[in-house]
Motif scaffolding. Structure first.
Motif, PDB file in Angstrom:
ATOM      1  N   LEU A 163       0.828  -1.207   0.000  1.00 49.92           N
ATOM      2  CA  LEU A 163       0.000   0.000   0.000  1.00 49.92           C
ATOM      3  C   LEU A 163       0.862   1.256   0.000  1.00 49.92           C
ATOM      4  N   ILE A 164       1.936   1.261   0.770  1.00 46.29           N
ATOM      5  CA  ILE A 164       2.786   2.449   0.832  1.00 46.29           C
ATOM      6  C   ILE A 164       3.395   2.742  -0.534  1.00 46.29           C
ATOM      7  N   TRP A 165       3.869   1.717  -1.226  1.00 44.45           N
ATOM      8  CA  TRP A 165       4.531   1.956  -2.503  1.00 44.45           C
ATOM      9  C   TRP A 165       3.551   2.358  -3.589  1.00 44.45           C
ATOM     10  N   VAL A 166       2.377   1.779  -3.616  1.00 48.81           N
ATOM     11  CA  VAL A 166       1.392   2.161  -4.631  1.00 48.81           C
ATOM     12  C   VAL A 166       0.885   3.582  -4.380  1.00 48.81           C
ATOM     13  N   VAL A 167       0.510   3.886  -3.148  1.00 52.56           N
ATOM     14  CA  VAL A 167      -0.039   5.202  -2.828  1.00 52.56           C
ATOM     15  C   VAL A 167       1.045   6.272  -2.932  1.00 52.56           C
ATOM     16  N   ARG A 168       2.279   5.916  -2.624  1.00 54.28           N
ATOM     17  CA  ARG A 168       3.374   6.880  -2.770  1.00 54.28           C
ATOM     18  C   ARG A 168       3.489   7.338  -4.226  1.00 54.28           C
ATOM     19  N   THR A 196      -8.890  17.068  -0.685  1.00 52.56           N
ATOM     20  CA  THR A 196      -8.248  17.286  -1.989  1.00 52.56           C
ATOM     21  C   THR A 196      -7.405  16.096  -2.426  1.00 52.56           C
ATOM     22  N   LEU A 197      -6.530  15.619  -1.540  1.00 56.17           N
ATOM     23  CA  LEU A 197      -5.593  14.571  -1.936  1.00 56.17           C
ATOM     24  C   LEU A 197      -6.228  13.180  -1.945  1.00 56.17           C
ATOM     25  N   LEU A 198      -6.991  12.850  -0.918  1.00 56.65           N
ATOM     26  CA  LEU A 198      -7.567  11.510  -0.846  1.00 56.65           C
ATOM     27  C   LEU A 198      -8.462  11.168  -2.033  1.00 56.65           C
ATOM     28  N   PRO A 199      -9.332  12.080  -2.506  1.00 61.96           N
ATOM     29  CA  PRO A 199     -10.104  11.738  -3.713  1.00 61.96           C
ATOM     30  C   PRO A 199      -9.232  11.477  -4.934  1.00 61.96           C
ATOM     31  N   LEU A 200      -8.080  12.144  -5.027  1.00 61.95           N
ATOM     32  CA  LEU A 200      -7.209  11.958  -6.186  1.00 61.95           C
ATOM     33  C   LEU A 200      -6.479  10.620  -6.154  1.00 61.95           C
ATOM     34  N   ILE A 201      -6.203  10.109  -4.966  1.00 65.10           N
ATOM     35  CA  ILE A 201      -5.486   8.831  -4.875  1.00 65.10           C
ATOM     36  C   ILE A 201      -6.439   7.656  -4.682  1.00 65.10           C
ATOM     37  N   LYS A 202      -7.740   7.882  -4.821  1.00 67.90           N
ATOM     38  CA  LYS A 202      -8.728   6.842  -4.545  1.00 67.90           C
ATOM     39  C   LYS A 202      -8.499   5.562  -5.349  1.00 67.90           C
ATOM     40  N   SER A 208      -4.796  -1.088  -3.897  1.00 69.15           N
ATOM     41  CA  SER A 208      -3.821  -1.613  -2.939  1.00 69.15           C
ATOM     42  C   SER A 208      -4.511  -2.124  -1.684  1.00 69.15           C
ATOM     43  N   GLY A 209      -5.614  -1.495  -1.282  1.00 67.95           N
ATOM     44  CA  GLY A 209      -6.371  -1.987  -0.130  1.00 67.95           C
ATOM     45  C   GLY A 209      -6.964  -3.360  -0.395  1.00 67.95           C
ATOM     46  N   LEU A 210      -7.457  -3.576  -1.623  1.00 73.45           N
ATOM     47  CA  LEU A 210      -7.995  -4.889  -1.970  1.00 73.45           C
ATOM     48  C   LEU A 210      -6.900  -5.952  -1.949  1.00 73.45           C
ATOM     49  N   LEU A 211      -5.747  -5.650  -2.519  1.00 74.58           N
ATOM     50  CA  LEU A 211      -4.647  -6.613  -2.503  1.00 74.58           C
ATOM     51  C   LEU A 211      -4.175  -6.876  -1.070  1.00 74.58           C
ATOM     52  N   ALA A 212      -4.156  -5.846  -0.250  1.00 78.73           N
ATOM     53  CA  ALA A 212      -3.780  -6.041   1.151  1.00 78.73           C
ATOM     54  C   ALA A 212      -4.781  -6.963   1.843  1.00 78.73           C
ATOM     55  N   PHE A 213      -6.063  -6.799   1.549  1.00 79.75           N
ATOM     56  CA  PHE A 213      -7.075  -7.678   2.131  1.00 79.75           C
ATOM     57  C   PHE A 213      -6.888  -9.118   1.663  1.00 79.75           C
ATOM     58  N   ILE A 214      -6.565  -9.311   0.391  1.00 78.65           N
ATOM     59  CA  ILE A 214      -6.359 -10.665  -0.132  1.00 78.65           C
ATOM     60  C   ILE A 214      -5.152 -11.314   0.533  1.00 78.65           C
ATOM     61  N   GLY A 277      -5.712   1.647 -10.849  1.00 77.42           N
ATOM     62  CA  GLY A 277      -4.984   1.692  -9.588  1.00 77.42           C
ATOM     63  C   GLY A 277      -3.721   0.866  -9.615  1.00 77.42           C
ATOM     64  N   LEU A 278      -3.746  -0.296 -10.300  1.00 72.13           N
ATOM     65  CA  LEU A 278      -2.579  -1.169 -10.306  1.00 72.13           C
ATOM     66  C   LEU A 278      -1.580  -0.818 -11.399  1.00 72.13           C
ATOM     67  N   SER A 279      -2.043  -0.200 -12.481  1.00 70.76           N
ATOM     68  CA  SER A 279      -1.141   0.078 -13.600  1.00 70.76           C
ATOM     69  C   SER A 279      -0.556   1.477 -13.555  1.00 70.76           C
ATOM     70  N   PHE A 280      -1.212   2.403 -12.855  1.00 68.35           N
ATOM     71  CA  PHE A 280      -0.759   3.789 -12.869  1.00 68.35           C
ATOM     72  C   PHE A 280       0.145   4.119 -11.696  1.00 68.35           C
ATOM     73  N   GLY A 281      -0.356   3.910 -10.474  1.00 67.05           N
ATOM     74  CA  GLY A 281       0.439   4.304  -9.320  1.00 67.05           C
ATOM     75  C   GLY A 281       1.585   3.382  -9.030  1.00 67.05           C
ATOM     76  N   ALA A 282       1.476   2.082  -9.339  1.00 65.88           N
ATOM     77  CA  ALA A 282       2.483   1.121  -8.920  1.00 65.88           C
ATOM     78  C   ALA A 282       3.765   1.238  -9.692  1.00 65.88           C
ATOM     79  N   VAL A 283       3.767   1.911 -10.845  1.00 66.42           N
ATOM     80  CA  VAL A 283       4.983   1.979 -11.644  1.00 66.42           C
ATOM     81  C   VAL A 283       5.838   3.163 -11.264  1.00 66.42           C
ATOM     82  N   LYS A 284       5.381   3.945 -10.319  1.00 67.68           N
ATOM     83  CA  LYS A 284       6.157   5.119  -9.892  1.00 67.68           C
ATOM     84  C   LYS A 284       7.013   4.767  -8.689  1.00 67.68           C
ATOM     85  N   GLY A 285       7.911   5.687  -8.345  1.00 59.35           N
ATOM     86  CA  GLY A 285       8.669   5.534  -7.126  1.00 59.35           C
ATOM     87  C   GLY A 285      10.061   5.040  -7.371  1.00 59.35           C
TER      88      GLY A 285
END
Length: 285
Positions: A163-168, A196-202, A208-214, A277-285
Motif C-alpha cells: 500500500l505504501i509503494w502504490v499510494v506513494r 483534496t488529496l484523498l479523492p485523487l489517490i482513490k 492496494s487496499g484490496l490486494l492487502a485484504f487478499i 490503480g494497479l497500472s498507474f500508481g504502482a509503476v512510480k517511485g
C-alpha cells in the motif's frame, strides 16, 4: 446495375462484420470458460460425495452433505468471521498508518528517504518463516499470542509495504500546486489532505487496499504459529478436512469456495478502480 452491385457489396461487408463480431464474442466466451474453469470445477466438486470424486466427471448424484459437514458440523463459520475481523482490521490499520507514511515519503526530503522506502518494501519480500520464531517468543512474553490485535499487528508486514509503494506513486504524481491552491482557498492542512488529496489517490488506495485484504485473508504461516484455540482463521480451519488417512475433497472444495467469496465480491464492487490503480500508481517511485 451499379446500384445493385454497391448494395451487394454493402451486404457482404455487413455479413463479414457480423461474422467477425460473432467470432470475437465466441472467443471471449471460450476464454472466460477457460479462465473460470478452476472455480467451476471446484464448485462441481462441492456437490460430489467422496465415492464419486474419482469415478465421475460431470454426471453424478448431487449431494449437500459436504455443505452440511462444513457449515454446520465444524467451527468453520466462526473461523470465517474471525478471519474477517483480523483481515479487515489489518487493512484498516494499514490504511490509517500507511497513507500518511506514503505521503511523507512522496513529499518530504530527508536523509536516506529512498533507503527507508526500499527497507519497507523488503518486508514484503522476506519469507515469513524467517521472522515467525522471534515474533512468537515476543508475543508470548507481552501477551499478544492468540489475540486479534496480535494478528492484526503482525499482518502489517504483508499488507503495509504494498500500500505504501502504490499510494506513494500517486502522491508523487499530484502536483504540489494543487495543495497550495487548496491552502489559498482557506483549507487547513488536514482539510487539504482529506478533501483534496484523498479523492485523487482513490483508485490506487482502493486497489492496494484490496490486494492487502487478499494477502491478509490468505495468510497461513502467521495464524498457524501465532494463533491457538481462541482464534483460528480459515486457512487453519480448512486443514481439518485433510487427515493422514483420507482427504475429504468435497469438504475441502466447500471450504475453498466459501473462502473465496469475500474476495470475489470485493473485486466485483471495486473493479472499475483496479486497472487504473494497479497500472498507474504502482509503476512510480
Amino acid at each position: 446495375m451499379m446500384e445493385h452491385s454497391i448494395e451487394t457489396a454493402k451486404q457482404r461487408n455487413r455479413l463479414k462484420e457480423a461474422a467477425r463480431e460473432t467470432g470475437r464474442n465466441l472467443g471471449l466466451v471460450l476464454y472466460a470458460l477457460y479462465a473460470l474453469f478452476p472455480l467451476i470445477w471446484m464448485l462441481i466438486c462441492t456437490f460430489k460425495s467422496d465415492t464419486e470424486m474419482y469415478n465421475t466427471v460431470f454426471i453424478f448424484r448431487p449431494t449437500l452433505a459436504n455443505y452440511q459437514a462444513v457449515l454446520l458440523g465444524t467451527d468453520y463459520v466462526r473461523a470465517f468471521f474471525q478471519n474477517m475481523i483480523v483481515s479487515g482490521g489489518a487493512v484498516l490499520l494499514t490504511v490509517v498508518a500507511g497513507v500518511p507514511a506514503a505521503y511523507a515519503l512522496a513529499r518530504y526530503d530527508f536523509r536516506k528517504k529512498d533507503d527507508i522506502a526500499f527497507q519497507i518494501l523488503s518486508f514484503k519480500f522476506a519469507p515469513e518463516i524467517m521472522v515467525i520464531l522471534p515474533i512468537f517468543l515476543i508475543f508470548q512474553k507481552i501477551g499478544l499470542y492468540d489475540t486479534y490485535f496480535g494478528l492484526i499487528w503482525v499482518y502489517q508486514l504483508i499488507t503495509m509495504p504494498l500500500l505504501i509503494w502504490v499510494v506513494r506513486g500517486y502522491f508523487e504524481d499530484i502536483s504540489v500546486e494543487v495543495e497550495q491552491a487548496a491552502s489559498l482557498d482557506g483549507y487547513c492542512w488536514y482539510e487539504v489532505f482529506l478533501k483534496t488529496l484523498l479523492p485523487l489517490i482513490k483508485p490506487g488506495l482502493v486497489a492496494s487496499g484490496l490486494l492487502a485484504f487478499i494477502f491478509a485473508w490468505n495468510s497461513f504461516t502467521f495464524p498457524l504459529i501465532l494463533s491457538g484455540f481462541r482464534i483460528q482463521t480459515l486457512t487453519i480451519t480448512s486443514l481439518r478436512y485433510i487427515s493422514s488417512e483420507t482427504v475429504h475433497y468435497g469438504q475441502v472444495a466447500v471450504a475453498a469456495t466459501v473462502a473465496v467469496l469475500p474476495e470475489i465480491v470485493a473485486c466485483l464492487f471495486i473493479q472499475k478502480h483496479l486497472v487504473r490503480g494497479l497500472s498507474f500508481g504502482a509503476v512510480k517511485g
